[in-house]
Enzyme design. Structure first.
Site, PDB file in Angstrom:
ATOM      1  N   MET A  92      54.333  41.346  39.199  1.00 16.16           N
ATOM      2  CA  MET A  92      55.526  41.744  39.963  1.00 16.16           C
ATOM      3  C   MET A  92      56.055  40.561  40.766  1.00 16.16           C
ATOM      4  SD  MET A  92      56.332  42.466  43.375  1.00 16.16           S
ATOM      5  CE  MET A  92      55.373  43.501  44.480  1.00 16.16           C
ATOM      6  N   GLU A 185      61.463  50.229  46.849  1.00 14.56           N
ATOM      7  CA  GLU A 185      60.399  50.505  47.825  1.00 14.56           C
ATOM      8  C   GLU A 185      60.987  51.067  49.111  1.00 14.56           C
ATOM      9  OE1 GLU A 185      57.675  47.307  48.608  1.00 14.56           O
ATOM     10  OE2 GLU A 185      56.917  48.299  50.421  1.00 14.56           O
ATOM     11  N   GLU A 221      54.692  52.929  49.375  1.00 10.10           N
ATOM     12  CA  GLU A 221      53.640  52.277  50.171  1.00 10.10           C
ATOM     13  C   GLU A 221      53.025  53.288  51.134  1.00 10.10           C
ATOM     14  OE1 GLU A 221      54.223  48.335  51.832  1.00 10.10           O
ATOM     15  OE2 GLU A 221      53.341  48.999  53.729  1.00 10.10           O
ATOM     16  N   HIS A 224      54.260  53.251  54.725  1.00 10.53           N
ATOM     17  CA  HIS A 224      55.661  53.605  54.954  1.00 10.53           C
ATOM     18  C   HIS A 224      55.863  55.121  55.033  1.00 10.53           C
ATOM     19  CE1 HIS A 224      56.987  49.440  53.212  1.00 10.53           C
ATOM     20  NE2 HIS A 224      56.181  49.347  54.261  1.00 10.53           N
ATOM     21  N   ASP A 249      51.998  50.286  46.532  1.00 10.14           N
ATOM     22  CA  ASP A 249      51.523  49.412  47.607  1.00 10.14           C
ATOM     23  C   ASP A 249      50.469  50.160  48.413  1.00 10.14           C
ATOM     24  OD1 ASP A 249      53.167  47.384  46.809  1.00 10.14           O
ATOM     25  OD2 ASP A 249      54.455  47.392  48.585  1.00 10.14           O
ATOM     26  N   ASP A 259      54.337  49.326  62.023  1.00  5.86           N
ATOM     27  CA  ASP A 259      53.869  49.103  60.651  1.00  5.86           C
ATOM     28  C   ASP A 259      52.572  48.283  60.669  1.00  5.86           C
ATOM     29  OD1 ASP A 259      53.731  48.661  57.939  1.00  5.86           O
ATOM     30  OD2 ASP A 259      55.390  47.235  57.883  1.00  5.86           O
TER      31      ASP A 259
HETATM   32  C1  GLT Z   1      57.118  43.065  53.397  1.00  6.19           C
HETATM   33  C2  GLT Z   1      57.099  44.562  53.481  1.00  6.19           C
HETATM   34  C3  GLT Z   1      56.471  45.189  52.305  1.00  6.19           C
HETATM   35  C4  GLT Z   1      57.185  44.926  51.018  1.00  6.19           C
HETATM   36  C5  GLT Z   1      57.225  43.519  50.635  1.00  6.19           C
HETATM   37  C6  GLT Z   1      58.102  43.368  49.420  1.00  6.19           C
HETATM   38  S1  GLT Z   1      57.643  42.489  51.892  1.00  6.19           S
HETATM   39  O1  GLT Z   1      55.833  42.571  53.614  1.00  6.19           O
HETATM   40  O2  GLT Z   1      56.430  44.936  54.660  1.00  6.19           O
HETATM   41  O3  GLT Z   1      56.283  46.539  52.471  1.00  6.19           O
HETATM   42  O4  GLT Z   1      56.443  45.571  49.998  1.00  6.19           O
HETATM   43  O5  GLT Z   1      59.325  42.835  49.708  1.00  6.19           O
HETATM   44 MN    MN Z   2      55.188  47.150  50.604  1.00  5.68          MN
HETATM   45 MN    MN Z   3      54.190  47.693  55.086  1.00  3.98          MN
END
Ligand code: GLT
Ligand code: MN
Ligand code: MN
Length: 447
Positions: A92, A185, A221, A224, A249, A259
């Site tokens: 990726m 994302e 992620e 997130h 992620d 975060d």
């Molecule tokens: C950054 C972010 C991540 C993203 C990355 C991809 S960059 O670190 O916090 O969640 O996946 O751009």
């Molecule tokens: Mn990420």
């Molecule tokens: Mn993150």
């Protein structure tokens, strides 16, 4: 870790890290870098030693913004060399559309057409590089695509601009024959007060409005969705159900905080277990990317402990999933749930007028069904015992004292384990206490 370590990752696990993850230097809004920079080729080498499969990057992670073209060539050659030496892959790539102040109010969603043009240019150039390195997935994380001031930008206009940019870039992908799958994302906030496309659900719905929805998936992620207080494995399940989970992620996060990007399983191993279960049960074989970083407290040794820990925890949870799925009592409980109502009326598989009429006339024993419990308390306790490692002890006792089930299906489970017994001296302790202590020592020795 030894070669026979059952939790040692292999290439087949498809574990990946970003250059920016293990390369994170511990800078935060309150403090400067706490660790020295690591070279990309060195990162590749170390990750390979630890058993990772691949490495991902933003354009600026590999070639810092503004690097002269000769130096760019040298950096890329050294990186390719490390990949060839180790057999590591680049599944990726992605673009940094958030770090430079030109993107302070977004890249694709900026008011300024020059910023939008620069963003497209930056992505295309990195798509060229990623294709050269064999990457098949292009991630779009719109960290700066959002707002703090809703008076400044129409969110509908922002989505239109986002759509235009993605449609343009996907056309470039087709035109060049690169064959990337684009992965959106989502994230709810940080660095913006509110980021557009905040959750997996928003991203999935947005994909349906693009020119080539078939070319897109999501890159959810853990942190997130948890920042939004959502159940991450439910979001992942929805992406799987839509055939849209193309990348993931992995990390961890306490809900309601900034975060955190913790080591996988650090904050909530139980939620991590159910995530691994969803992925394993669905047969997900795509990249499992750790988008996390070592704590700021750590030096380089801590960075590699962090990376090894991420992968090891996944492998341990994978083993726990196997145990869960093979556990006779759990299986029986799940079968009981599945066989509920096998005697009564069931919804027809598809609609017919006659079927609908028959169903309207069928009798359903409402009171009896409503009175029946589901048995989730016991089932959930069994899950807890598997996670805490107590289920194996239980099965051993049953095997000793009567017809006993096995609780797992791996070789270690079947292999008789040498009994590490510790003598507990009774002294003047009451017999019941001695028995309790002896039992807890035995439990600890089996783990
Ligand atoms: C950054 C972010 C991540 C993203 C990355 C991809 S960059 O670190 O916090 O969640 O996946 O751009
Ligand atoms: Mn990420
Ligand atoms: Mn993150």
């Amino acid at each position: 870790m030894t070669e026979s370590d059952p939790y040692r990752p292999t290439r087949d696990d498809h574990f990946t890290f970003g250059l920016w993850t293990v390369g994170n230097r511990g800078r935060d809004p309150f403090g400067v870098e706490a660790r020295p920079a690591l070279d990309a080729p060195y990162i590749v080498e170390k990750l390979s030693e630890l058993g990772a499969w691949g490495v991902n990057f933003h354009d600026d992670d590999l070639v810092p913004f503004g690097t002269a073209s000769q130096e760019r060539v040298r950096i890329i050659a050294a990186f390719k060399h490390a990949l060839a030496d180790t057999g590591m892959v680049v599944p990726m790539v992605t673009t940094n559309l958030f770090g430079h102040p030109i993107f302070r109010d977004g890249a694709f969603t900026s008011h300024d057409p020059r910023v939008r043009a620069f963003a497209l240019q930056k992505v295309m150039r990195n798509m060229d590089l990623g294709a050269e390195l064999g990457a098949g997935i292009y991630v779009f994380w719109g960290g700066r695509e959002g707002s703090e001031v809703d008076a400044g930008k129409s969110p509908i206009e922002a989505l239109k601009r986002m759509r235009e940019a993605l449609n343009f870039l996907y056309a470039y992908n087709l035109d060049q024959g690169y064959g990337y799958t684009f992965a959106l994302e989502p994230k709810p906030n940080e660095p913006r007060g509110d980021i557009y496309l905040p959750t997996v659900g928003h991203a999935l719905a947005f994909i349906a409005t693009l020119d080539h929805p078939e070319g897109y998936g999501v890159n959810p992620e853990v942190a997130h969705e948890r920042m939004s207080g959502l159940n991450f494995s439910h979001g992942v399940a929805q992406a799987l159900d839509a055939g849209k989970l193309v990348h993931i992620d992995l990390n961890d996060q306490q809900p309601g905080r900034y975060d955190q990007d913790f080591r996988f399983g650090q904050a909530d191993p139980r939620a991590a277990f159910f995530l691994v279960k969803v992925l394993e049960d669905a047969g997900y074989t795509g990249p499992k990317h750790y988008d996390a970083h070592a704590l700021r407290t750590e030096d380089e040794e801590g960075v590699w402990a962090f990376a090894a820990g991420c992968m090891r925890t996944y492998k341990i949870l994978q083993d726990k999933v196997r145990r869960f799925n093979a556990d006779p009592e759990i299986r029986a409980a799940l079968e009981r749930l599945d066989s509920r109502g096998s005697q009564g009326p069931t919804p027809p598989a598809s609609y017919t007028r006659a079927g609908a009429e028959a169903l309207k006339g069928a009798s359903v024993d409402v009171d009896a069904i409503a009175a029946q419990g589901l048995g989730y308390e016991r089932l959930d306790q069994l899950t807890t015992e598997i996670l805490l490692g107590a289920r194996r002890v239980c099965a051993r006792a049953e095997a000793r004292d009567g017809p006993g089930p096995t609780t797992g299906d791996d070789a270690r489970q079947r292999r008789p384990r040498p009994r590490r017994s510790m003598r507990v001296s009774s002294g003047r302790l009451p017999p019941l206490l001695v028995a309790l202590i002896a039992r807890s020592v035995e439990v600890a020795a089996t783990e």
